[in-house]
Design an enzyme around this catalytic site. Structure first.
Site, PDB file in Angstrom:
ATOM      1  N   ARG A 185      -8.202  18.698 -21.938  1.00 43.35           N
ATOM      2  CA  ARG A 185      -9.314  19.377 -21.278  1.00 43.35           C
ATOM      3  C   ARG A 185      -9.095  20.886 -21.324  1.00 43.35           C
ATOM      4  NH1 ARG A 185     -12.364  18.218 -15.783  1.00 43.35           N
ATOM      5  NH2 ARG A 185     -11.825  16.081 -16.216  1.00 43.35           N
ATOM      6  N   THR A 239     -13.417  25.874 -20.148  1.00 37.32           N
ATOM      7  CA  THR A 239     -14.735  25.206 -20.233  1.00 37.32           C
ATOM      8  C   THR A 239     -14.713  23.853 -19.524  1.00 37.32           C
ATOM      9  OG1 THR A 239     -14.172  24.049 -22.258  1.00 37.32           O
ATOM     10  CG2 THR A 239     -15.142  26.229 -22.511  1.00 37.32           C
ATOM     11  N   ASP A 299      -4.086   7.028 -11.431  1.00 37.55           N
ATOM     12  CA  ASP A 299      -3.984   7.588 -12.780  1.00 37.55           C
ATOM     13  C   ASP A 299      -3.425   6.510 -13.723  1.00 37.55           C
ATOM     14  OD1 ASP A 299      -3.506  10.688 -14.182  1.00 37.55           O
ATOM     15  OD2 ASP A 299      -2.735   8.891 -15.156  1.00 37.55           O
ATOM     16  N   ASP A 352      -0.266   7.552 -15.844  1.00 41.29           N
ATOM     17  CA  ASP A 352       0.954   7.628 -15.037  1.00 41.29           C
ATOM     18  C   ASP A 352       1.443   6.245 -14.643  1.00 41.29           C
ATOM     19  OD1 ASP A 352       1.262  10.337 -15.132  1.00 41.29           O
ATOM     20  OD2 ASP A 352       0.276  10.738 -13.208  1.00 41.29           O
TER      21      ASP A 352
END
Ligand code: URA
Length: 209
Positions: free
Chosen positions: A104, A108, A200, A203
């Site tokens: 990511r 932006t 997550d 994870d």
């Protein structure tokens, strides 16, 4: 508009409950994700074309059916998507596996490709893009863009848990892509996690934090 299929078979629901449970450790989590991916692969391959062949049983000649040599490709989105691959390969061992990595952009907030490695015959393959979580849909939309840009014509998206926001984003950007999920959850929270979700996925699969 792409269709959404919820695979809510009792075995999938049962295993998903333990996947969601925060007390489930890495080893069991990993095994359960793989098992659910296998069960989902069974459902997602329902429409594979068959051809008739002639064989001999110990008793007589017989006409019977086999899968018509369809070329399949599995594309895990790195890194959590990797947790679903072996489970799918149990049922479709001849499928090729490509990888798409996205990060990511901190400015932006849009997903940017950092790694793409696909089978060479992209145009001839039917692809299943996999990621355990369909949250905002940003990664899924970008991974599918990536595949299409390289010539892919037939793409399905498969995940364990989806948020309505993610489903909507994929349907809007890629109306030709059907979505296969084990559960449709309530919403995203302010941190982009699916609620109730499972936390997550990367994870929990890899034991990182
Ligand atoms: N990715 C995850 O691993 N979990 C979420 O809840 C959302 C995105």
């Amino acid at each position: 508009m792409g269709k959404v299929y919820v695979f809510d078979h009792p075995l999938i629901q049962h295993k998903l409950t333990y996947i969601r449970d925060k007390n489930t450790g890495t080893k069991e989590f990993r095994e359960l994700v793989e098992e659910v991916a296998t069960l989902m692969a069974f459902e997602i391959t329902r429409d594979l074309p068959l051809v008739e062949v002639e064989i001999e049983t110990p008793v007589s000649r017989a006409k019977s059916k086999i899968i018509a040599g369809k070329k399949l490709g599995i594309i895990p989105i790195l890194r959590a998507g990797i947790g679903m691959v072996d489970g799918i390969l149990k049922l479709i061992p001849a499928a090729k596996v490509g990888h798409i990595g996205l990060y990511r952009d901190p400015e932006t907030l849009k997903p940017v490709e950092y790694y793409v490695k696909l089978p060479t015959d992209v145009e001839e393959r039917d692809f299943i893009v996999v990621d355990p979580m369909l949250a905002t849909g940003g990664s899924a939309v970008e991974a599918i863009n990536s595949l299409k840009k390289r010539g892919a014509k037939s793409i399905k998206f498969m995940c364990l848990i989806a948020a309505p926001e993610g489903v909507e984003a994929v349907q809007k950007a890629h109306p030709d892509v059907d979505i296969y999920i084990a559960a449709l959850d309530e919403k995203l929270n302010d941190h982009g996690y699916i609620v109730p979700g499972l936390g997550d996925a990367g994870d929990r699969l890899f034991g990182t934090k």
